[in-house]
Design a protein around this motif. Structure first.
Motif, PDB file in Angstrom:
ATOM      1  N   UNK A 416      -8.405  58.810  50.559  1.00 23.66           N
ATOM      2  CA  UNK A 416      -8.184  57.368  50.573  1.00 23.66           C
ATOM      3  C   UNK A 416      -8.498  56.738  51.928  1.00 23.66           C
ATOM      4  N   UNK A 417      -8.517  57.513  52.980  1.00 23.00           N
ATOM      5  CA  UNK A 417      -9.028  56.994  54.245  1.00 23.00           C
ATOM      6  C   UNK A 417     -10.518  56.681  54.097  1.00 23.00           C
ATOM      7  N   UNK A 418     -11.253  57.583  53.469  1.00 22.36           N
ATOM      8  CA  UNK A 418     -12.676  57.358  53.198  1.00 22.36           C
ATOM      9  C   UNK A 418     -12.866  56.158  52.277  1.00 22.36           C
ATOM     10  N   UNK A 419     -12.065  56.099  51.213  1.00 27.46           N
ATOM     11  CA  UNK A 419     -12.231  55.012  50.243  1.00 27.46           C
ATOM     12  C   UNK A 419     -11.918  53.651  50.847  1.00 27.46           C
ATOM     13  N   UNK A 420     -11.063  53.608  51.857  1.00 22.13           N
ATOM     14  CA  UNK A 420     -10.733  52.318  52.464  1.00 22.13           C
ATOM     15  C   UNK A 420     -11.961  51.678  53.116  1.00 22.13           C
ATOM     16  N   UNK A 421     -12.916  52.491  53.533  1.00 20.18           N
ATOM     17  CA  UNK A 421     -14.178  51.954  54.052  1.00 20.18           C
ATOM     18  C   UNK A 421     -15.075  51.503  52.905  1.00 20.18           C
ATOM     19  N   UNK A 422     -15.275  52.383  51.941  1.00 22.47           N
ATOM     20  CA  UNK A 422     -16.204  52.119  50.849  1.00 22.47           C
ATOM     21  C   UNK A 422     -15.798  50.880  50.070  1.00 22.47           C
ATOM     22  N   UNK A 423     -14.505  50.744  49.773  1.00 18.87           N
ATOM     23  CA  UNK A 423     -14.053  49.637  48.948  1.00 18.87           C
ATOM     24  C   UNK A 423     -14.097  48.300  49.678  1.00 18.87           C
ATOM     25  N   UNK A 424     -14.234  48.353  50.995  1.00 16.85           N
ATOM     26  CA  UNK A 424     -14.433  47.106  51.747  1.00 16.85           C
ATOM     27  C   UNK A 424     -15.914  46.816  51.987  1.00 16.85           C
ATOM     28  N   UNK A 425     -16.763  47.688  51.448  1.00 17.34           N
ATOM     29  CA  UNK A 425     -18.196  47.502  51.635  1.00 17.34           C
ATOM     30  C   UNK A 425     -18.668  47.897  53.013  1.00 17.34           C
ATOM     31  N   UNK A 426     -17.892  48.731  53.697  1.00 17.83           N
ATOM     32  CA  UNK A 426     -18.236  49.167  55.048  1.00 17.83           C
ATOM     33  C   UNK A 426     -18.835  50.567  55.023  1.00 17.83           C
ATOM     34  N   UNK A 427     -19.638  50.865  56.031  1.00 19.43           N
ATOM     35  CA  UNK A 427     -20.169  52.211  56.180  1.00 19.43           C
ATOM     36  C   UNK A 427     -19.051  53.125  56.674  1.00 19.43           C
ATOM     37  N   UNK A 428     -18.765  54.211  55.950  1.00 22.76           N
ATOM     38  CA  UNK A 428     -17.686  55.100  56.391  1.00 22.76           C
ATOM     39  C   UNK A 428     -17.963  55.648  57.790  1.00 22.76           C
ATOM     40  N   UNK A 429     -16.929  55.728  58.577  1.00 22.53           N
ATOM     41  CA  UNK A 429     -17.063  56.283  59.926  1.00 22.53           C
ATOM     42  C   UNK A 429     -17.308  57.784  59.847  1.00 22.53           C
ATOM     43  N   UNK A 430     -17.753  58.358  60.965  1.00 17.88           N
ATOM     44  CA  UNK A 430     -17.938  59.811  61.018  1.00 17.88           C
ATOM     45  C   UNK A 430     -16.625  60.525  60.718  1.00 17.88           C
ATOM     46  N   UNK A 431     -15.526  59.951  61.192  1.00 17.51           N
ATOM     47  CA  UNK A 431     -14.220  60.557  60.945  1.00 17.51           C
ATOM     48  C   UNK A 431     -13.882  60.539  59.464  1.00 17.51           C
ATOM     49  N   UNK A 432     -14.235  59.437  58.794  1.00 13.19           N
ATOM     50  CA  UNK A 432     -13.973  59.341  57.358  1.00 13.19           C
ATOM     51  C   UNK A 432     -14.794  60.366  56.585  1.00 13.19           C
ATOM     52  N   UNK A 433     -16.062  60.557  56.968  1.00 14.52           N
ATOM     53  CA  UNK A 433     -16.908  61.561  56.314  1.00 14.52           C
ATOM     54  C   UNK A 433     -16.359  62.959  56.568  1.00 14.52           C
ATOM     55  N   UNK A 434     -15.951  63.216  57.796  1.00 18.04           N
ATOM     56  CA  UNK A 434     -15.367  64.523  58.120  1.00 18.04           C
ATOM     57  C   UNK A 434     -14.094  64.760  57.307  1.00 18.04           C
ATOM     58  N   UNK A 435     -13.323  63.696  57.127  1.00 12.36           N
ATOM     59  CA  UNK A 435     -12.115  63.816  56.326  1.00 12.36           C
ATOM     60  C   UNK A 435     -12.426  64.134  54.876  1.00 12.36           C
ATOM     61  N   UNK A 436     -13.476  63.519  54.336  1.00 18.08           N
ATOM     62  CA  UNK A 436     -13.867  63.785  52.951  1.00 18.08           C
ATOM     63  C   UNK A 436     -14.361  65.222  52.801  1.00 18.08           C
ATOM     64  N   UNK A 437     -15.091  65.693  53.791  1.00 18.37           N
ATOM     65  CA  UNK A 437     -15.535  67.091  53.777  1.00 18.37           C
ATOM     66  C   UNK A 437     -14.328  68.024  53.769  1.00 18.37           C
TER      67      UNK A 437
END
Length: 520
Positions: A416-437
């Motif tokens: 949901x940290x990753x989704x908070x970027x996507x659902x706002x139409x923002x490019x996920x941060x590197x940290x968000x991508x790392x979190x999804x991984x």
């Protein structure tokens, strides 16, 4: 080995035959079991599942990290197969149990099963062991397995036998497949090893795919004249060889292999693995008797966890509210009520129930999750300016941050940290991508989560990684829309390595699908 035809004889055997007094939770390293049964029987069942896990780890040479508490498989034991079918939905009368993989919430629903020593003859137990084999295999390897290999392995392990002294047999003859091997439409070894040919044919009747997959896996494991061939086959697949080419190089002529399999099936005796208690080290099983309120709301909780339609959610909420009115101080009841409120679309009520549950018991994991879900839905519906929306998503992340403090390896805060970027139409941060991984590392069995990561990596131009992540989705033995979509993405990446997902279209549904039903 001449199989007796046992398919028609498979029946549910209830634990112990004793009167059931209370709902009990049995908690162990890899499973949480809820059953209305005696302490003795639920403990034995839990220990058997843990021994099964340990046996697979030993045979496959895998050292598996203990999952976080919420990433264990939760097994709900219901009254009978009729109730299983009602929870599963649809009109398939052969459903004996099913499994739903999900990050932080994988569950299996089975009827009462035989947990004594001896052969595992109940359909429900076979289904459970079969599906846990899939869960284990995808959790311990990032390699995509061909469908026959995945199903053959699951059948190989599911025919287990638990000994009274704590020992375990694996790789026994799959007697429950006898009927289809002798009487169902035949499936050749070539069909298993070259799926393009198998898929071309119309499959209007039940065939011997599962039985033949077990036979091939068993033969390649124990057939001494082909020692090392399956290992070679897997190595070739890992290097990118196609399924047919890898099979031809590893096994040789398919017609010869077919004749070998026919001879192997007719053997009077077959080899199996016997594991002594000494190699099956398992942790303790702790028991907890559910409170009166938690026990009363358990059927509601099971139905909600299984997933409900909007109409079902509205009906279930009435029952949940009635029970919560009787037990207004029970945090487990309040957390279950929060889930029902959310399912029914009542976000404010869900948040209020979750807050009340947390106030009574700050360790109520599901309360944080339901509150987070409700806040995310409110944030998604927020029609304010960018500042207001950002504030709404910040508030929505708060319950997941709190959950992360309680259970550091819970995958949902990362998701949901990753989704908070996507659902706002923002490019996920590197940290968000790392979190999804990291979330996929914690819950590799969640194919919807893999789909999210795979498409995210594709958009970032990291197609080699995306292909690896999407491989198990594309090769999901339970073919569905998600597997077909993943396969199309992989095919496109292979044709155009520079493609970054432009025109990808709608992503596959994130909701996990129930697995392990009648086709088992």
């Amino acid at each position: 080995m001449r199989f007796g035809i046992l398919v028609a004889a498979l029946a549910v055997c209830f634990w112990g035959g004793q009167a059931r007094a209370a709902w009990i939770e049995a908690s162990s390293d890899h499973f949480v079991i809820y059953a209305n049964d005696s302490d003795k029987d639920i403990t034995r069942f839990s220990q058997q599942l843990e021994r099964y896990h340990a046996g697979m780890a030993f045979v496959l040479g895998q050292k598996v990290a203990k999952p976080s508490p919420s990433n264990r498989v939760t097994v709900y034991v219901v009254k009978n197969e009729r109730e299983v079918r009602q929870l599963h939905g649809g009109d398939n009368k052969f459903v004996g149990g099913f499994y739903v993989p999900s990050a932080g919430g994988s569950l299996a629903i089975v009827p009462s099963v035989q947990s004594g020593s001896g052969s595992t003859v109940t359909w429900s137990m076979i289904v459970l062991l079969h599906e846990y084999a899939h869960h284990f295999l995808i959790s311990t390897s990032s390699a995509a397995m061909p469908r026959w290999l995945s199903e053959g392995a699951a059948e190989f392990f599911a025919s287990a036998k638990f000994e009274a002294d704590g020992g375990l047999w694996l790789g026994r003859p799959a007697s429950h497949r006898a009927g289809e091997l002798f009487y169902a439409q035949d499936v050749k070894a070539a069909d298993l090893l070259d799926p393009t040919e198998y898929d071309k044919r119309k499959h209007t009747t039940y065939d011997a795919f599962y039985g033949k997959s077990w036979l091939l896996y068993h033969y390649l494991t124990f057939g001494g004249d082909r020692k090392g061939q399956m290992t070679r086959y897997v190595e070739l697949l890992a290097k990118g060889r196609g399924q047919r080419d890898a099979a031809l190089e590893a096994f040789g002529d398919f017609d010869v292999l077919e004749k070998n399999l026919d001879s192997y099936l007719k053997k009077r005796r077959m080899t199996a693995l016997t594991l002594t208690p000494e190699v099956l080290s398992i942790g303790p099983v702790s028991l907890r008797t559910l409170s009166a309120g938690e026990a009363e709301i358990m059927p509601v909780r099971i139905r909600s966890r299984r997933g409900v339609s909007s109409e079902e959610a509205a009906t279930l909420l009435v029952e949940a509210r009635q029970i919560a009115a009787k037990y207004p101080q029970d945090p487990a009841v309040l957390a279950a009520l929060a889930e029902c409120e959310f399912d029914a679309g009542h976000d404010r009520e869900a948040i209020a129930a979750a807050d009340s549950a947390i106030a009574h018991d700050p360790s109520q994991v599901n309360a944080y999750i339901q509150k987070g879900y409700a806040l995310f839905r409110e944030a998604e519906d927020n029609r304010g300016d960018d500042k207001e929306r950002a504030a709404a998503y910040k508030a929505a992340r708060a319950p997941f941050i709190a959950l992360n403090r309680i259970e550091n390896d819970h995958p949902l805060p990362l998701v949901y940290f990753y989704r908070s970027f996507v659902e706002q139409g923002q490019t996920p941060s590197d940290l968000a991508i790392s979190g999804l991984i990291r979330a996929v590392e914690l819950a590799p069995f969640d194919l919807g989560l893999r789909m999210n990561l795979g498409t995210a990596l594709l958009r970032l131009g990291r197609s080699p990684e995306a292909r690896i992540v999407l491989g198990p989705v594309a090769n999901n033995p339970h073919v569905n829309s998600g597997s077909r979509f993943a396969r199309s993405l992989i095919e496109r990446m292979e044709k155009d390595p520079s493609w970054k997902g432009e025109g990808m279209g709608q992503e596959a549904p994130e909701e996990p699908e129930a697995e392990g039903d009648a086709d088992k």
